[in-house]
Design a protein around this motif. Structure first.
Motif, PDB file in Angstrom:
ATOM      1  N   UNK A 108       0.845  -1.188   0.000  1.00  0.00           N
ATOM      2  CA  UNK A 108       0.000   0.000   0.000  1.00  0.00           C
ATOM      3  C   UNK A 108       0.885   1.245   0.000  1.00  0.00           C
ATOM      4  N   UNK A 109       0.323   2.346  -0.481  1.00  0.00           N
ATOM      5  CA  UNK A 109       1.035   3.618  -0.507  1.00  0.00           C
ATOM      6  C   UNK A 109       0.137   4.690   0.095  1.00  0.00           C
ATOM      7  N   UNK A 110       0.654   5.375   1.108  1.00  0.00           N
ATOM      8  CA  UNK A 110      -0.108   6.418   1.800  1.00  0.00           C
ATOM      9  C   UNK A 110       0.546   7.764   1.535  1.00  0.00           C
ATOM     10  N   UNK A 111      -0.271   8.743   1.136  1.00  0.00           N
ATOM     11  CA  UNK A 111       0.206  10.098   0.870  1.00  0.00           C
ATOM     12  C   UNK A 111      -0.088  10.964   2.093  1.00  0.00           C
ATOM     13  N   UNK A 112       0.952  11.414   2.785  1.00  0.00           N
ATOM     14  CA  UNK A 112       0.776  12.225   3.992  1.00  0.00           C
ATOM     15  C   UNK A 112       0.041  13.520   3.674  1.00  0.00           C
ATOM     16  N   UNK A 113       0.341  14.119   2.524  1.00  0.00           N
ATOM     17  CA  UNK A 113      -0.248  15.416   2.183  1.00  0.00           C
ATOM     18  C   UNK A 113      -1.751  15.335   1.969  1.00  0.00           C
ATOM     19  N   UNK A 114      -2.225  14.233   1.376  1.00  0.00           N
ATOM     20  CA  UNK A 114      -3.650  14.119   1.052  1.00  0.00           C
ATOM     21  C   UNK A 114      -4.389  13.129   1.946  1.00  0.00           C
ATOM     22  N   UNK A 115      -3.652  12.357   2.751  1.00  0.00           N
ATOM     23  CA  UNK A 115      -4.231  11.303   3.601  1.00  0.00           C
ATOM     24  C   UNK A 115      -4.960  10.251   2.768  1.00  0.00           C
ATOM     25  N   UNK A 116      -4.505  10.035   1.540  1.00  0.00           N
ATOM     26  CA  UNK A 116      -5.111   9.055   0.637  1.00  0.00           C
ATOM     27  C   UNK A 116      -4.228   7.809   0.583  1.00  0.00           C
ATOM     28  N   UNK A 117      -4.863   6.636   0.706  1.00  0.00           N
ATOM     29  CA  UNK A 117      -4.169   5.360   0.603  1.00  0.00           C
ATOM     30  C   UNK A 117      -4.457   4.717  -0.746  1.00  0.00           C
ATOM     31  N   UNK A 118      -3.408   4.249  -1.402  1.00  0.00           N
ATOM     32  CA  UNK A 118      -3.546   3.548  -2.676  1.00  0.00           C
ATOM     33  C   UNK A 118      -3.069   2.114  -2.502  1.00  0.00           C
ATOM     34  N   UNK A 119      -3.895   1.174  -2.923  1.00  0.00           N
ATOM     35  CA  UNK A 119      -3.486  -0.230  -2.886  1.00  0.00           C
ATOM     36  C   UNK A 119      -2.725  -0.534  -4.171  1.00  0.00           C
ATOM     37  N   UNK A 120      -1.450  -0.860  -4.045  1.00  0.00           N
ATOM     38  CA  UNK A 120      -0.604  -1.055  -5.219  1.00  0.00           C
ATOM     39  C   UNK A 120      -0.729  -2.462  -5.777  1.00  0.00           C
ATOM     40  N   UNK A 121      -0.832  -3.463  -4.895  1.00  0.00           N
ATOM     41  CA  UNK A 121      -0.913  -4.846  -5.368  1.00  0.00           C
ATOM     42  C   UNK A 121      -2.165  -5.515  -4.821  1.00  0.00           C
ATOM     43  N   UNK A 139       9.316  -3.654  -4.472  1.00  0.00           N
ATOM     44  CA  UNK A 139       8.866  -4.594  -3.450  1.00  0.00           C
ATOM     45  C   UNK A 139       9.201  -6.020  -3.870  1.00  0.00           C
ATOM     46  N   UNK A 140       9.061  -6.952  -2.918  1.00  0.00           N
ATOM     47  CA  UNK A 140       9.274  -8.371  -3.189  1.00  0.00           C
ATOM     48  C   UNK A 140       7.951  -9.009  -3.596  1.00  0.00           C
ATOM     49  N   UNK A 141       7.974  -9.741  -4.698  1.00  0.00           N
ATOM     50  CA  UNK A 141       6.771 -10.377  -5.233  1.00  0.00           C
ATOM     51  C   UNK A 141       6.966 -11.895  -5.238  1.00  0.00           C
ATOM     52  N   UNK A 142       5.992 -12.632  -4.675  1.00  0.00           N
ATOM     53  CA  UNK A 142       6.098 -14.087  -4.575  1.00  0.00           C
ATOM     54  C   UNK A 142       5.017 -14.797  -5.383  1.00  0.00           C
ATOM     55  N   UNK A 143       4.471 -14.119  -6.399  1.00  0.00           N
ATOM     56  CA  UNK A 143       3.388 -14.709  -7.189  1.00  0.00           C
ATOM     57  C   UNK A 143       3.862 -15.886  -8.037  1.00  0.00           C
ATOM     58  N   UNK A 144       5.159 -15.959  -8.324  1.00  0.00           N
ATOM     59  CA  UNK A 144       5.688 -17.071  -9.121  1.00  0.00           C
ATOM     60  C   UNK A 144       6.108 -18.248  -8.246  1.00  0.00           C
ATOM     61  N   UNK A 145       5.961 -18.079  -6.937  1.00  0.00           N
ATOM     62  CA  UNK A 145       6.438 -19.099  -6.012  1.00  0.00           C
ATOM     63  C   UNK A 145       7.862 -18.850  -5.562  1.00  0.00           C
ATOM     64  N   UNK A 146       8.537 -17.886  -6.189  1.00  0.00           N
ATOM     65  CA  UNK A 146       9.885 -17.482  -5.818  1.00  0.00           C
ATOM     66  C   UNK A 146       9.903 -15.963  -5.681  1.00  0.00           C
ATOM     67  N   UNK A 147      10.788 -15.452  -4.844  1.00  0.00           N
ATOM     68  CA  UNK A 147      10.838 -14.016  -4.622  1.00  0.00           C
ATOM     69  C   UNK A 147      11.529 -13.281  -5.755  1.00  0.00           C
ATOM     70  N   UNK A 148      10.857 -12.285  -6.317  1.00  0.00           N
ATOM     71  CA  UNK A 148      11.448 -11.428  -7.340  1.00  0.00           C
ATOM     72  C   UNK A 148      11.131  -9.971  -7.017  1.00  0.00           C
ATOM     73  N   UNK A 149      11.998  -9.085  -7.464  1.00  0.00           N
ATOM     74  CA  UNK A 149      11.804  -7.658  -7.239  1.00  0.00           C
ATOM     75  C   UNK A 149      10.919  -7.090  -8.345  1.00  0.00           C
ATOM     76  N   UNK A 150       9.885  -6.370  -7.931  1.00  0.00           N
ATOM     77  CA  UNK A 150       9.016  -5.663  -8.870  1.00  0.00           C
ATOM     78  C   UNK A 150       9.009  -4.181  -8.519  1.00  0.00           C
ATOM     79  N   UNK A 151       8.580  -3.369  -9.478  1.00  0.00           N
ATOM     80  CA  UNK A 151       8.473  -1.934  -9.224  1.00  0.00           C
ATOM     81  C   UNK A 151       7.156  -1.413  -9.764  1.00  0.00           C
ATOM     82  N   UNK A 152       6.617  -0.440  -9.044  1.00  0.00           N
ATOM     83  CA  UNK A 152       5.369   0.225  -9.406  1.00  0.00           C
ATOM     84  C   UNK A 152       5.664   1.715  -9.499  1.00  0.00           C
ATOM     85  N   UNK A 153       5.275   2.337 -10.608  1.00  0.00           N
ATOM     86  CA  UNK A 153       5.482   3.771 -10.778  1.00  0.00           C
ATOM     87  C   UNK A 153       4.192   4.500 -10.446  1.00  0.00           C
TER      88      UNK A 153
END
Length: 404
Positions: A108-121, A139-153
């Motif tokens: 999850x991503x929380x914006x202090x300025x707006x107090x809005x929470x965004x669910x990223x995954x 973040x670490x993603x385990x959807x493949x059964x193994x840990x991989x690094x993913x990024x969200x813009x």
């Protein structure tokens, strides 16, 4: 209930005296409580005036943050997602954290300025341990059964993953780059999410990295323990060899904060990897762990009260030897000494400064020694004894800071 707890805690913090200490080299620091309350508060992260942490005092895990400008304490919560929250990271006014309702964890991503929470995954498998920098969340993603690094813009909502045959963990984001550790080899890699390329900056057993700009810091295996290493993405690395285990380093500017376990208890150390300066502020005989640094402020978890609380200290680095010589030059000029004496003393200090600027510490030390000898010889003659003693003491302090 949370509101009342915040008000009581803020009042406690406002009335708490800070502790100050100084080192022999002129390094000074001042400690302050950030969150001292019942239950456990731990795993702090800092960016500018904001400190995030995990609080388990209510039974579940909650992510909170403190605004150090006024000491106010806030809880990151959203009624749409009643989750256990932990593993938070903060960058600017954005807080990334792991949340779970008892099933798979999401980011999850929380914006202090707006107090809005965004669910990223939102996935039937775990996504955990986020790191945020600007508009990028890794973040670490385990959807493949193994840990991989993913990024969200953030903003474009675009997601990509590093993949590969090996598991990756411990992401640390800075700009468009993400540092990580390869779980199979122990290598430290850096993924340029913009270019889609990766590079290996360290081969062999290492610990979780921390990335800032063009420098990544990590613990690396060493005889008898582990040492802290700073690697430049453009090439080259600097190592701090110390006895025992040194772990969990974080970097801000030229300074690295880390945990030194050589005494058997975790204590904070600070290392300027450019100058080589090492400071070991003795903030408490208790254990300090889960450290983070932003500018000249360090935050950490401390168990001095029988539970886990969050403290911080601000530090003032000692003035450089070059700057101290400049101050000594001003002191000599202010004494109104006979012209010949003043000229002779200033020439030695000017030579010492010039030598330091080209890295010739031996010559600088020799010039300072000559300054001390001449000042001592003129004590009680052309220089008042009390003034001579003060000048000599300052010159000796400069010698110690070089060191000579």
């Amino acid at each position: 209930m949370k509101r009342k707890w915040c008000l009581a805690l803020c009042a406690l913090m406002a009335g708490t005296a800070v502790a100050a200490a100084s080192g022999a080299t002129g390094f000074t620091w001042t400690e302050s409580p950030v969150v001292v309350a019942s239950g456990d508060q731990f795993d702090s992260s800092i960016s500018g005036p904001y400190v995030t942490y995990t609080d388990t005092s209510a039974g579940s895990a909650d992510v909170g943050y403190v605004d150090l400008r006024d000491g106010s304490v806030h809880v990151v919560a959203n009624a749409a997602w009643p989750v256990d929250e932990q593993l938070a990271d903060v960058s600017g006014n954005l807080i990334a954290y792991t949340g779970s309702t008892g099933g798979p964890a999401d980011v999850f991503l929380y914006d202090i300025a707006t107090a809005v929470t965004t669910r990223i995954t939102s996935d039937p498998f775990d996504q955990i341990n986020p790191s945020v920098s600007g508009q990028l969340v890794a973040y670490e993603d385990y959807s493949s059964g193994r840990g991989h690094i993913c990024e969200y813009t953030f903003g474009s909502a675009a997601t990509s993953c590093l993949g590969g045959p090996d598991e990756q963990a411990g992401p640390s984001a800075s700009g468009t780059n993400v540092a990580y550790i390869d779980q199979q080899t122990g290598d430290i890699g850096v993924w340029d999410t913009g270019a889609g390329t990766t590079r290996i900056v360290s081969v062999g057993w290492s610990g979780v990295p921390d990335l800032e700009g063009s420098h990544v810091v990590f613990p690396a295996s060493a005889p008898g323990g582990s040492d802290i290493v700073v690697a430049n993405l453009a090439g080259g690395r600097t190592t701090l060899p110390l006895p025992g285990d040194q772990v969990n380093p974080h970097i801000s500017g030229d300074w690295v904060a880390f945990e030194n376990l050589s005494s058997g208890v975790f204590h904070i150390n600070l290392w300027n990897y450019v100058t080589g300066e090492l400071e070991q502020p003795n903030v408490s005989p208790a254990s300090q762990s889960l450290v983070d640094i932003s500018g000249h402020r360090v935050v950490y978890t401390d168990n001095r009260n029988g539970n886990l609380d969050i403290y911080s200290f601000e530090f003032v680095p000692p003035e450089s030897a070059d700057g101290q010589i400049g101050g000594l030059i001003g002191d000599v000029k202010a004494l109104g000494l006979p012209k010949g004496t003043q000229t002779s003393l200033l020439a030695k200090l000017d030579d010492a400064q010039a030598a330091l600027k080209v890295g010739n510490t031996a010559a600088a030390c020799s010039d300072l020694g000559s300054f001390i000898s001449e000042t001592s010889a003129q004590s009680g003659k052309k220089i008042a004894a009390s003034d001579a003693s003060a000048l000599i003491a300052k010159a000796q302090q400069i010698e110690a800071s070089i060191p000579c």
